[in-house]
Motif scaffolding. Structure first.
Motif, PDB file in Angstrom:
ATOM      1  N   LEU A 210       0.826  -1.205   0.000  1.00 28.44           N
ATOM      2  CA  LEU A 210       0.000   0.000   0.000  1.00 28.44           C
ATOM      3  C   LEU A 210       0.858   1.251   0.000  1.00 28.44           C
ATOM      4  CD1 LEU A 210      -2.872   1.145   0.122  1.00 28.44           C
ATOM      5  CD2 LEU A 210      -2.799   0.910   2.604  1.00 28.44           C
ATOM      6  N   ALA A 211       1.934   1.229   0.798  1.00 30.43           N
ATOM      7  CA  ALA A 211       2.838   2.386   0.856  1.00 30.43           C
ATOM      8  C   ALA A 211       3.449   2.658  -0.516  1.00 30.43           C
ATOM      9  CB  ALA A 211       3.931   2.147   1.889  1.00 30.43           C
ATOM     10  N   TYR A 212       3.835   1.597  -1.225  1.00 32.86           N
ATOM     11  CA  TYR A 212       4.431   1.749  -2.555  1.00 32.86           C
ATOM     12  C   TYR A 212       3.448   2.384  -3.524  1.00 32.86           C
ATOM     13  CZ  TYR A 212       6.262   0.461  -7.141  1.00 32.86           C
ATOM     14  OH  TYR A 212       6.695   0.491  -8.439  1.00 32.86           O
ATOM     15  N   ARG A 213       2.199   1.896  -3.540  1.00 29.66           N
ATOM     16  CA  ARG A 213       1.204   2.429  -4.465  1.00 29.66           C
ATOM     17  C   ARG A 213       0.847   3.873  -4.133  1.00 29.66           C
ATOM     18  NH1 ARG A 213       1.355   1.498  -8.797  1.00 29.66           N
ATOM     19  NH2 ARG A 213      -0.681   2.478  -9.034  1.00 29.66           N
ATOM     20  N   LEU A 214       0.745   4.191  -2.844  1.00 31.73           N
ATOM     21  CA  LEU A 214       0.387   5.553  -2.446  1.00 31.73           C
ATOM     22  C   LEU A 214       1.517   6.530  -2.766  1.00 31.73           C
ATOM     23  CD1 LEU A 214      -1.397   4.819   0.952  1.00 31.73           C
ATOM     24  CD2 LEU A 214      -2.473   5.463  -1.209  1.00 31.73           C
ATOM     25  N   LEU A 279      -4.276   8.315   4.528  1.00 28.32           N
ATOM     26  CA  LEU A 279      -4.257   9.762   4.717  1.00 28.32           C
ATOM     27  C   LEU A 279      -2.874  10.246   5.161  1.00 28.32           C
ATOM     28  CD1 LEU A 279      -7.741  10.276   6.411  1.00 28.32           C
ATOM     29  CD2 LEU A 279      -7.058  10.995   4.113  1.00 28.32           C
ATOM     30  N   ARG A 280      -2.207   9.462   6.000  1.00 29.61           N
ATOM     31  CA  ARG A 280      -0.858   9.832   6.413  1.00 29.61           C
ATOM     32  C   ARG A 280       0.100   9.832   5.235  1.00 29.61           C
ATOM     33  NH1 ARG A 280       0.021   6.425  12.096  1.00 29.61           N
ATOM     34  NH2 ARG A 280      -0.827   8.028  13.525  1.00 29.61           N
ATOM     35  N   ARG A 327     -17.271  17.929   3.073  1.00 33.17           N
ATOM     36  CA  ARG A 327     -15.850  18.094   2.786  1.00 33.17           C
ATOM     37  C   ARG A 327     -15.108  18.460   4.062  1.00 33.17           C
ATOM     38  NH1 ARG A 327     -13.586  22.930  -1.025  1.00 33.17           N
ATOM     39  NH2 ARG A 327     -14.146  24.115   0.833  1.00 33.17           N
ATOM     40  N   PHE A 328     -13.931  17.853   4.263  1.00 33.65           N
ATOM     41  CA  PHE A 328     -13.101  18.129   5.429  1.00 33.65           C
ATOM     42  C   PHE A 328     -11.667  18.396   4.976  1.00 33.65           C
ATOM     43  CE2 PHE A 328     -16.454  15.189   6.701  1.00 33.65           C
ATOM     44  CZ  PHE A 328     -17.035  15.878   7.755  1.00 33.65           C
ATOM     45  N   ARG A 329     -11.081  19.417   5.562  1.00 34.21           N
ATOM     46  CA  ARG A 329      -9.681  19.726   5.244  1.00 34.21           C
ATOM     47  C   ARG A 329      -8.780  18.716   5.960  1.00 34.21           C
ATOM     48  NH1 ARG A 329      -7.613  24.252   3.063  1.00 34.21           N
ATOM     49  NH2 ARG A 329      -9.594  25.343   3.410  1.00 34.21           N
ATOM     50  N   ILE A 330      -7.897  18.075   5.228  1.00 34.53           N
ATOM     51  CA  ILE A 330      -7.072  17.008   5.797  1.00 34.53           C
ATOM     52  C   ILE A 330      -6.161  17.535   6.905  1.00 34.53           C
ATOM     53  CG2 ILE A 330      -5.163  15.424   5.265  1.00 34.53           C
ATOM     54  CD1 ILE A 330      -6.590  14.732   2.687  1.00 34.53           C
ATOM     55  N   ASP A 331      -5.705  18.780   6.791  1.00 42.65           N
ATOM     56  CA  ASP A 331      -4.862  19.350   7.852  1.00 42.65           C
ATOM     57  C   ASP A 331      -5.609  19.486   9.172  1.00 42.65           C
ATOM     58  OD1 ASP A 331      -2.674  19.504   6.199  1.00 42.65           O
ATOM     59  OD2 ASP A 331      -2.918  21.623   5.723  1.00 42.65           O
TER      60      ASP A 331
END
Length: 425
Positions: A210-214, A279-280, A327-331
């Protein structure tokens, strides 16, 4: 900021926000799945046996021939991977658009239904009705999209939302799927070319993959003028992990009891591990998380009456499919602490549960509010706060795009064959 978001959502639902540490204002749910408030029904059977057979055969022919055409088109462009990676990914995005068009046309021709769309103030002005009666979304080119998972066709309607966006995003949708799906003949190969993310549901195996694809999805590119840019991306996540059914409702209730939290009435408890990881990994490359609450008219357990066979073969599609967007701001989302994020996501799902409860009582989600610009209020293009439309393409002949590359290659081959034949006598 989380408290502010809770107040914003609660105000839109006509209620009062609870403190961030309190349980959400929903009725207590037993650990046994509740009885549905409305008896499940998919409506009367519209087609007899002969018509059902015709629909099955015609749909199967169109779907299989289109999928084969798309995979052959992908194979034609596969060598671009070793020539120019950016050109290769752009080419594959075009083939993904072809599958998006296939999904839209299959739903329009064999399972047409009413779409009713609204959202809270965070998306006011981003949902408009066009002059010809379609919907047009104005969502960004890069976002993470989460939704509750009702039935197997949810992803088709959400893919259509990408098609209806401006700019169109049906060629840049990414889905996380269970690993076994990649072994389906033709479809599996197509999904591999699309860069979909396949998971074994074993985190030790899945996390590096998953990390590789993201990381691929957040890779920067350099334009001819030297500027940096990111590829468009809509990453679709279903945090519940599975679709809503009586059996899964029982499992959700048991999980809630084991975890010491309240269960949902109309949704499943979300699992936060995968969503947090995504998200991270994408933070800094994506500004917004878009949340869609999906409901099907008249039924709390949609899987039991809106089956794939019923929708596409028997002529019993949902009476209406309803979207409510936020909608939500990711920060502003607590990504640094896993427990805080788990609580944040669960609170959003409690709000979904309230939305779904209100929907089952009234038949509608709340309308989209007016958009305030300066000192003046401007009416959203939804009129009464809703866009009511259907799933369809922009033009009747757009489906022919699926076969353009393959047809062009065949035509060139025929011309070259004839020229060769003349030279060789």
């Amino acid at each position: 900021m989380e408290t502010e978001l809770k107040h914003r959502t609660a105000a839109n639902l006509g209620g009062t926000a609870a403190p961030a540490t309190d349980a959400p204002p929903i009725a207590k749910v037993d650990t046994i799945a509740p009885e549905p408030k409305v008896p499940p029904t998919a409506g009367k059977l519209k087609h007899g046996l002969a018509m059902q057979i015709f629909r099955r055969v015609s749909l199967a022919l169109y779907f299989i021939l289109s999928c084969v055409a798309i995979v052959l088109t992908q194979l034609i462009g596969a060598p671009l991977y070793w020539y120019d990676r950016n050109l290769y990914y752009s080419y594959m995005a075009l083939t993904k658009e072809s599958f998006g068009i296939l999904a839209v046309t299959v739903t329009h021709w064999w399972g047409s239904t009413v779409m009713r769309i609204s959202g809270d103030e965070s998306v006011a002005g981003q949902i408009r009705k066009t002059a010809d009666g379609r919907v047009e979304f104005d969502f960004p080119e890069r976002l993470v999209l989460i939704a509750n998972h009702q039935i197997y066709t949810d992803w088709l309607y959400l893919w259509w939302a990408g098609y209806a966006n401006r700019p169109q995003m049906h060629g840049h949708l990414y889905i996380i799927l269970k690993e076994s799906l990649k072994f389906i003949p033709v479809l599996g190969q197509g999904m591999l070319f699309y860069g979909f993310i396949f998971m074994s549901r074993k985190m030790a195996v899945d996390q590096p993959r998953l990390a590789y694809r993201l990381q691929k999805l957040r890779q920067e590119h350099t334009a001819l003028d030297g500027s940096k840019y990111l590829d468009p991306m809509w990453l679709l996540l279903f945090p519940e992990g599975t679709n809503l059914s009586r059996n899964n409702r029982v499992k959700s209730a048991k999980w809630a009891e084991k975890s010491g939290v309240k269960d949902m009435e109309h949704a499943l408890l979300p699992r936060s591990t995968g969503s947090l990881f995504c998200l991270r990994e994408l933070k800094g490359s994506v500004e917004y998380l878009y949340d869609c609450t999906v409901a099907y008219e008249g039924v709390p357990y949609s899987e039991e009456c809106y089956t794939l066979s019923g929708i596409y073969f028997e002529g019993r599609p949902p009476k209406s499919v309803n979207f409510y967007w936020r909608r939500f701001r990711i920060d502003d989302i607590p990504l640094d602490d896993a427990d805080e994020f788990d609580e944040w996501l669960r609170q959003r799902w409690y709000e979904k549960d309230e939305l779904l409860d209100g929907y089952l009582s009234t038949g509608k989600f709340p309308p989209t509010p007016t958009k305030v610009e300066g000192d003046a209020k401007t009416e959203d293009a939804t009129g009464d706060g809703y866009v009511v439309t259907d799933v369809r393409t922009k033009s009747a002949g757009e489906f022919t795009r699926i076969y353009v590359v393959l047809g062009s290659v065949f035509l060139v081959w025929r011309i070259l064959a004839r020229v060769w034949g003349r030279f060789t006598g």
